[in-house]
Design a protein around this motif. Structure first.
Motif, mmCIF file in Angstrom:
data_model
loop_
_atom_site.group_PDB
_atom_site.id
_atom_site.type_symbol
_atom_site.label_atom_id
_atom_site.label_comp_id
_atom_site.label_asym_id
_atom_site.label_seq_id
_atom_site.Cartn_x
_atom_site.Cartn_y
_atom_site.Cartn_z
ATOM 1 N N GLU A 17 0.834 -1.209 0.000
ATOM 2 C CA GLU A 17 0.000 0.000 0.000
ATOM 3 C C GLU A 17 0.866 1.255 0.000
ATOM 4 O OE1 GLU A 17 -3.035 2.339 2.973
ATOM 5 O OE2 GLU A 17 -2.919 0.166 3.132
ATOM 6 N N THR A 43 -8.410 6.950 -3.460
ATOM 7 C CA THR A 43 -7.393 7.062 -2.405
ATOM 8 C C THR A 43 -7.528 8.385 -1.646
ATOM 9 O OG1 THR A 43 -5.841 7.917 -4.040
ATOM 10 C CG2 THR A 43 -5.654 5.570 -3.506
ATOM 11 N N PRO A 44 -8.704 8.644 -1.070
ATOM 12 C CA PRO A 44 -8.892 9.923 -0.375
ATOM 13 C C PRO A 44 -8.024 10.061 0.875
ATOM 14 C CG PRO A 44 -10.756 8.492 0.005
ATOM 15 C CD PRO A 44 -9.883 7.814 -1.019
ATOM 16 N N SER A 45 -7.462 8.968 1.358
ATOM 17 C CA SER A 45 -6.679 9.017 2.592
ATOM 18 C C SER A 45 -5.368 9.782 2.437
ATOM 19 C CB SER A 45 -6.389 7.600 3.078
ATOM 20 O OG SER A 45 -5.654 6.885 2.098
ATOM 21 N N ILE A 46 -4.941 10.056 1.220
ATOM 22 C CA ILE A 46 -3.660 10.742 1.045
ATOM 23 C C ILE A 46 -3.821 12.210 0.665
ATOM 24 C CG2 ILE A 46 -2.435 8.631 0.460
ATOM 25 C CD1 ILE A 46 -2.454 9.577 -2.452
ATOM 26 N N ARG A 47 -4.996 12.750 0.846
ATOM 27 C CA ARG A 47 -5.249 14.142 0.436
ATOM 28 C C ARG A 47 -4.285 15.134 1.059
ATOM 29 N NH1 ARG A 47 -11.764 14.302 1.002
ATOM 30 N NH2 ARG A 47 -12.195 12.975 -0.790
ATOM 31 N N LYS A 48 -4.061 15.037 2.355
ATOM 32 C CA LYS A 48 -3.205 16.008 3.038
ATOM 33 C C LYS A 48 -1.781 15.949 2.485
ATOM 34 C CE LYS A 48 -3.243 17.718 7.460
ATOM 35 N NZ LYS A 48 -3.460 17.569 8.874
ATOM 36 N N TRP A 73 -10.759 18.327 -3.973
ATOM 37 C CA TRP A 73 -11.053 17.561 -2.761
ATOM 38 C C TRP A 73 -12.546 17.364 -2.569
ATOM 39 C CZ3 TRP A 73 -6.841 15.775 -3.354
ATOM 40 C CH2 TRP A 73 -5.626 16.402 -3.130
ATOM 41 N N SER A 77 -14.670 13.452 -2.371
ATOM 42 C CA SER A 77 -15.217 13.069 -1.053
ATOM 43 C C SER A 77 -16.260 12.001 -1.183
ATOM 44 C CB SER A 77 -15.837 14.259 -0.361
ATOM 45 O OG SER A 77 -14.899 15.260 -0.152
#
Length: 77
Positions: A17, A43-48, A73, A77
């Motif tokens: 991953e 893969t919204p978990s890597i936005r920041k 963004w 969502s």
């Protein structure tokens, strides 16, 4: 290609991953501004982290990526 095979040889899903996410973040620097949103689909978990990398692009200000990030963004969502 060979790097991916080597990483998969560990048989560790968390390593797989992270390697996949590394590839996505590296692509931030080579895709056209209008293609950025396609990199983060699923893969919204890597936005920041992605936002920090996008800010390092040479065309960040010129391509108005700063204003486009909020819509990027909100769509993913």
């Amino acid at each position: 290609m060979e790097y991916g095979e080597f990483v998969r040889s560990f048989n560790a899903p968390s390593v797989d991953e992270k390697f996949e996410l590394l590839g996505i973040l590296a692509n931030v620097f080579i895709v056209a501004p209008e293609s950025l949103s396609s990199l983060f689909e699923g893969t919204p978990s890597i936005r920041k982290d992605a936002q920090r990398f996008i800010q390092l692009r040479d065309d960040y200000k010129g391509a108005k990526l700063a204003s486009g990030l909020s819509s990027l963004w909100s769509r993913s969502s």
